[in-house]
Design a protein around this motif. Sequence first.
Motif, PDB file in Angstrom:
ATOM      1  N   GLY A  12      -5.410  -3.176  11.153  1.00 46.14           N
ATOM      2  CA  GLY A  12      -5.924  -4.286  11.948  1.00 46.14           C
ATOM      3  C   GLY A  12      -4.821  -5.063  12.639  1.00 46.14           C
ATOM      4  N   GLU A  13      -3.743  -5.326  11.914  1.00 44.30           N
ATOM      5  CA  GLU A  13      -2.626  -6.071  12.498  1.00 44.30           C
ATOM      6  C   GLU A  13      -1.954  -5.273  13.609  1.00 44.30           C
ATOM      7  OE1 GLU A  13       1.630  -8.102  11.225  1.00 44.30           O
ATOM      8  OE2 GLU A  13       0.227  -7.552   9.640  1.00 44.30           O
TER       9      GLU A  13
ATOM     10  N   ASP B 271       1.224  -6.969  23.306  1.00 39.20           N
ATOM     11  CA  ASP B 271       2.432  -7.655  22.864  1.00 39.20           C
ATOM     12  C   ASP B 271       3.468  -6.649  22.382  1.00 39.20           C
ATOM     13  OD1 ASP B 271       4.396  -9.290  21.903  1.00 39.20           O
ATOM     14  OD2 ASP B 271       3.150 -10.281  20.396  1.00 39.20           O
ATOM     15  N   ASN B 272       4.337  -6.228  23.280  1.00 38.80           N
ATOM     16  CA  ASN B 272       5.368  -5.265  22.906  1.00 38.80           C
ATOM     17  C   ASN B 272       6.605  -5.923  22.313  1.00 38.80           C
ATOM     18  OD1 ASN B 272       4.254  -2.797  23.180  1.00 38.80           O
ATOM     19  ND2 ASN B 272       5.116  -2.354  25.177  1.00 38.80           N
ATOM     20  N   THR B 273       6.548  -7.233  22.095  1.00 41.30           N
ATOM     21  CA  THR B 273       7.677  -7.904  21.468  1.00 41.30           C
ATOM     22  C   THR B 273       7.452  -8.095  19.970  1.00 41.30           C
ATOM     23  OG1 THR B 273       6.780 -10.108  21.899  1.00 41.30           O
ATOM     24  CG2 THR B 273       8.194  -9.142  23.603  1.00 41.30           C
ATOM     25  N   ALA B 274       6.241  -7.820  19.508  1.00 42.88           N
ATOM     26  CA  ALA B 274       5.921  -7.995  18.091  1.00 42.88           C
ATOM     27  C   ALA B 274       6.161  -6.696  17.329  1.00 42.88           C
ATOM     28  CB  ALA B 274       4.471  -8.434  17.926  1.00 42.88           C
ATOM     29  N   LYS B 275       6.583  -6.843  16.094  1.00 45.21           N
ATOM     30  CA  LYS B 275       6.864  -5.691  15.245  1.00 45.21           C
ATOM     31  C   LYS B 275       5.611  -5.336  14.443  1.00 45.21           C
ATOM     32  CE  LYS B 275      10.309  -4.081  11.968  1.00 45.21           C
ATOM     33  NZ  LYS B 275      11.531  -4.430  11.251  1.00 45.21           N
ATOM     34  N   PRO B 276       5.092  -4.124  14.611  1.00 46.63           N
ATOM     35  CA  PRO B 276       3.930  -3.716  13.824  1.00 46.63           C
ATOM     36  C   PRO B 276       4.281  -3.649  12.342  1.00 46.63           C
ATOM     37  CG  PRO B 276       4.198  -2.301  15.738  1.00 46.63           C
ATOM     38  CD  PRO B 276       5.444  -3.136  15.618  1.00 46.63           C
TER      39      PRO B 276
ATOM     40  N   ALA C 202       3.639  -0.647   7.045  1.00 42.06           N
ATOM     41  CA  ALA C 202       2.648   0.159   6.323  1.00 42.06           C
ATOM     42  C   ALA C 202       1.796   1.014   7.255  1.00 42.06           C
ATOM     43  CB  ALA C 202       1.757  -0.750   5.482  1.00 42.06           C
ATOM     44  N   ILE C 203       1.746   0.684   8.533  1.00 43.77           N
ATOM     45  CA  ILE C 203       0.896   1.449   9.441  1.00 43.77           C
ATOM     46  C   ILE C 203       1.422   2.865   9.634  1.00 43.77           C
ATOM     47  CG2 ILE C 203       1.993   0.707  11.605  1.00 43.77           C
ATOM     48  CD1 ILE C 203      -1.760   1.381  10.900  1.00 43.77           C
ATOM     49  N   TYR C 204       2.718   3.056   9.554  1.00 44.27           N
ATOM     50  CA  TYR C 204       3.283   4.384   9.799  1.00 44.27           C
ATOM     51  C   TYR C 204       2.863   5.382   8.725  1.00 44.27           C
ATOM     52  CZ  TYR C 204       6.041   1.410  12.819  1.00 44.27           C
ATOM     53  OH  TYR C 204       6.419   0.482  13.758  1.00 44.27           O
TER      54      TYR C 204
ATOM     55  N   SER D  43       7.985   0.580  17.160  1.00 45.82           N
ATOM     56  CA  SER D  43       7.321   1.800  16.704  1.00 45.82           C
ATOM     57  C   SER D  43       8.003   3.041  17.258  1.00 45.82           C
ATOM     58  CB  SER D  43       5.853   1.795  17.122  1.00 45.82           C
ATOM     59  OG  SER D  43       5.160   0.788  16.448  1.00 45.82           O
ATOM     60  N   ALA D  44       8.408   2.963  18.517  1.00 41.95           N
ATOM     61  CA  ALA D  44       9.107   4.105  19.117  1.00 41.95           C
ATOM     62  C   ALA D  44      10.380   4.410  18.338  1.00 41.95           C
ATOM     63  CB  ALA D  44       9.418   3.823  20.577  1.00 41.95           C
ATOM     64  N   LYS D  45      11.085   3.362  17.936  1.00 39.38           N
ATOM     65  CA  LYS D  45      12.302   3.553  17.140  1.00 39.38           C
ATOM     66  C   LYS D  45      11.959   4.204  15.797  1.00 39.38           C
ATOM     67  CE  LYS D  45      16.317   1.144  15.349  1.00 39.38           C
ATOM     68  NZ  LYS D  45      17.052  -0.109  15.289  1.00 39.38           N
TER      69      LYS D  45
END
Length: 99
Positions: free
Chosen positions: A16-17, A26-31, A34-36, A67-69
């Motif tokens: 959800g987050e 928002d590409n400045t926020a860090k997902p 745990a999503i990975y 995420s790309a990193k």
Amino acid sequence: GGGGLGLDDAELGAFGEAARIVMGGDNTAKPPPAIYGAISGKLLQWPPDKAFPSLDLLRFLVLNPYSAKHWSSEAASDPLPAVCALLRGGGGGAPGPGG
């Protein structure tokens, strides 16, 4: 049962987050980290008719610099084989017919 592929509360919260972050642009926020594991370990293993929301999330996540990193690191699980299996109509964890 779901073969252990159901999301626990922490993974569901991470999904959800992450969705809120990337779908909001928002590409400045860090997902959430745990999503990975949830994507690689569970969501891309779901049957094709259930996995497409995860593919959409993954599509947006790879555009996020954090995420790309993650996905480009040596330690990350490569989601591409599971994505290809899903697109061929097989479950994400197993190759489709002839594969």
